[in-house]
Design a protein around this motif. Sequence first.
Motif, PDB file in Angstrom:
ATOM      1  N   GLY A   4     -47.080  85.445  24.632  1.00 29.19           N
ATOM      2  CA  GLY A   4     -48.363  85.990  24.203  1.00 29.19           C
ATOM      3  C   GLY A   4     -49.530  85.519  25.043  1.00 29.19           C
ATOM      4  N   SER A   5     -49.261  85.133  26.285  1.00 29.57           N
ATOM      5  CA  SER A   5     -50.317  84.630  27.160  1.00 29.57           C
ATOM      6  C   SER A   5     -51.175  85.785  27.671  1.00 29.57           C
ATOM      7  CB  SER A   5     -49.707  83.889  28.346  1.00 29.57           C
ATOM      8  OG  SER A   5     -48.988  84.787  29.180  1.00 29.57           O
ATOM      9  N   PRO A   6     -52.415  85.496  28.042  1.00 34.55           N
ATOM     10  CA  PRO A   6     -53.274  86.551  28.601  1.00 34.55           C
ATOM     11  C   PRO A   6     -52.651  87.221  29.827  1.00 34.55           C
ATOM     12  CG  PRO A   6     -54.589  84.622  28.045  1.00 34.55           C
ATOM     13  CD  PRO A   6     -53.156  84.225  27.872  1.00 34.55           C
ATOM     14  N   GLU A   7     -51.929  86.434  30.647  1.00 36.50           N
ATOM     15  CA  GLU A   7     -51.291  86.989  31.832  1.00 36.50           C
ATOM     16  C   GLU A   7     -50.209  87.989  31.440  1.00 36.50           C
ATOM     17  OE1 GLU A   7     -50.025  87.816  35.697  1.00 36.50           O
ATOM     18  OE2 GLU A   7     -51.902  86.968  34.908  1.00 36.50           O
ATOM     19  N   PHE A  29     -48.397  93.493  31.036  1.00 41.91           N
ATOM     20  CA  PHE A  29     -47.748  94.512  30.212  1.00 41.91           C
ATOM     21  C   PHE A  29     -48.638  95.750  30.088  1.00 41.91           C
ATOM     22  CE2 PHE A  29     -46.896  96.607  26.176  1.00 41.91           C
ATOM     23  CZ  PHE A  29     -45.510  96.738  26.202  1.00 41.91           C
ATOM     24  N   GLU A  30     -49.902  95.541  29.811  1.00 44.79           N
ATOM     25  CA  GLU A  30     -50.833  96.659  29.646  1.00 44.79           C
ATOM     26  C   GLU A  30     -50.963  97.466  30.933  1.00 44.79           C
ATOM     27  OE1 GLU A  30     -55.523  97.451  28.382  1.00 44.79           O
ATOM     28  OE2 GLU A  30     -54.671  95.432  28.258  1.00 44.79           O
ATOM     29  N   ASN A  31     -51.035  96.772  32.068  1.00 42.93           N
ATOM     30  CA  ASN A  31     -51.196  97.462  33.350  1.00 42.93           C
ATOM     31  C   ASN A  31     -49.962  98.270  33.746  1.00 42.93           C
ATOM     32  OD1 ASN A  31     -53.761  96.447  33.622  1.00 42.93           O
ATOM     33  ND2 ASN A  31     -53.189  94.780  34.999  1.00 42.93           N
ATOM     34  N   GLN A  68     -57.934  94.166  21.035  1.00 40.57           N
ATOM     35  CA  GLN A  68     -59.082  93.979  21.921  1.00 40.57           C
ATOM     36  C   GLN A  68     -60.392  94.289  21.208  1.00 40.57           C
ATOM     37  OE1 GLN A  68     -58.130  96.457  25.299  1.00 40.57           O
ATOM     38  NE2 GLN A  68     -56.568  95.048  26.080  1.00 40.57           N
ATOM     39  N   GLU A  69     -60.278  94.956  20.052  1.00 47.87           N
ATOM     40  CA  GLU A  69     -61.465  95.225  19.250  1.00 47.87           C
ATOM     41  C   GLU A  69     -61.838  93.988  18.445  1.00 47.87           C
ATOM     42  OE1 GLU A  69     -60.691  98.601  16.808  1.00 47.87           O
ATOM     43  OE2 GLU A  69     -60.033  99.876  18.469  1.00 47.87           O
TER      44      GLU A  69
END
Length: 514
Positions: free
Chosen positions: A21-24, A29-31, A73-74
């Motif tokens: 669950g890291s920001p990286e 994953f999102e990209n 992200q909200e």
Amino acid sequence: MLKLKDIHLGTTDAKNELLNGSPEEMRRFENSFVVPPALNVDNYFNKNKYYVVGLKGTGKTALLRYISIKLDQEENTLSAFVLFKSEVDEDLRKDFSKAARIQVAEDNASVFDGNDFEPVWRWFIYRKIVEFTQSLDAQAFQRNDFLSEFEAIVSSECISKKENRGISRLIPNIRKGNIEISKSPKLGLEFDWDENGRAKVNFNELVRRADQAFERLEIGLGRLNIFFDELELNYQTKKQYQRDSYLVRDLIVSIEKLNSVSKRKGYNVCLYAAIRSEVLNSVDSLGKEINKPIADFGSAILWNRPGLDATQQPMLHVISKRINNAREEHGINFLSENELWQQYFPASIHGKKPQVYVLHNSWYRPRDVVRLLISVQDQYPDEESFNLQVLEAIRKAYSTASWVEITEELKAKYRAADIDGIKYLFYGYRQIFTVGDLVDRIEKVEKDHVETESLFKNHDIKDVVKDLYRIGVLGNINQKGDRIRFSFRGDDEILFEHNLFIHNALKAHLSIFE
């Protein structure tokens, strides 16, 4: 020059890409995520849709994870996942049965004597919601007396230290239809309390009180999202299979009902579920008409787009996006689709364009493509492309992994020994044949393999062929050999009068002769 080991291809199971669950991990994953074709993901953000349906490996988990990442992200938004297969183990499923006042049959019972899991699921979900309301990260409801009453009712059960761990604490401990609760000033309920401030109350009555309290809540500033994934069936015994079918059916119904209440009351709460197509087919026959909410509030993931050239099929974007992401991370220029395939793949493979080869060795599922490329990457990490030599070298390993993956879907109906019987039927056979040929083949194979003999004592050959067509082991092929039909390409029903065709990707594992 970028080497294969430098390309982050992801994993065959999307949840494993986000273990830390890291920001990286989230960013990567999102990209790399590719939205399935003809699916409007905004409908899931705005709560117009909340069911995702598709065959195993089509990207249901990835879609849910992507939705959760975007929603989180909200501001003031909190999400959680409940993994039915890995978190709700056999013991917990028995607890569900007991909680629903269901008499759990013995292991050798042929019929599952069950009734309604809906109250237990609602209680489970309410307890999950209370976890949210007691968090400071998000508040979907106003902190007032109505919320205190709801929390008091849902948290009233007396839970032992043993039960107060993990997901098991969300399942009520019911004896003879009653649940033991603790007295609380905020509870607002009058019962016959003993000297220890405890009372035994009817569970269904307590759930009705929780329903009423839930509808009195007032809208807050935050948003809550609960995602149910891995809704699979257990076929170790017939009673387990039947029980799991009822569990999944009533979860689908409960999600629709609670989302309906939330919409009517204006609550910023949404429950989501990913459902495998074969599981949906199994539970659809159990009543309660789950097909209607699925049709109204769900979307099916289908990657094959009829009419498009192979080089334009959306699933291929999964490959190009991940390679280009790796190039970007290493400061290397972005490549167009054509440039990327020219640089990283051979011009042709067995006389076909590389895109066609990849598609024809997949079931039009992202998981297959990822598995194929990871097989190369693992064995040839220092190569700079997916060249012909390495693709040929991993063909057997990929074929074996594909057989394991594709036959997992048969476990919703067949025992492990039955699946072995199916394998022996095709092992060392030819790729194209008729149903009549198979009947003759069975007589020969069952002499050497008791598994095949047992399989066809309990199952009709045409039913087995139908199931193999449905999951993609078999397709139809015309006499000229230039027209192939598969269920995953939109041809829903098998044509028994036409030749049958074993999927290309399985030939190496099954030692299929040309």
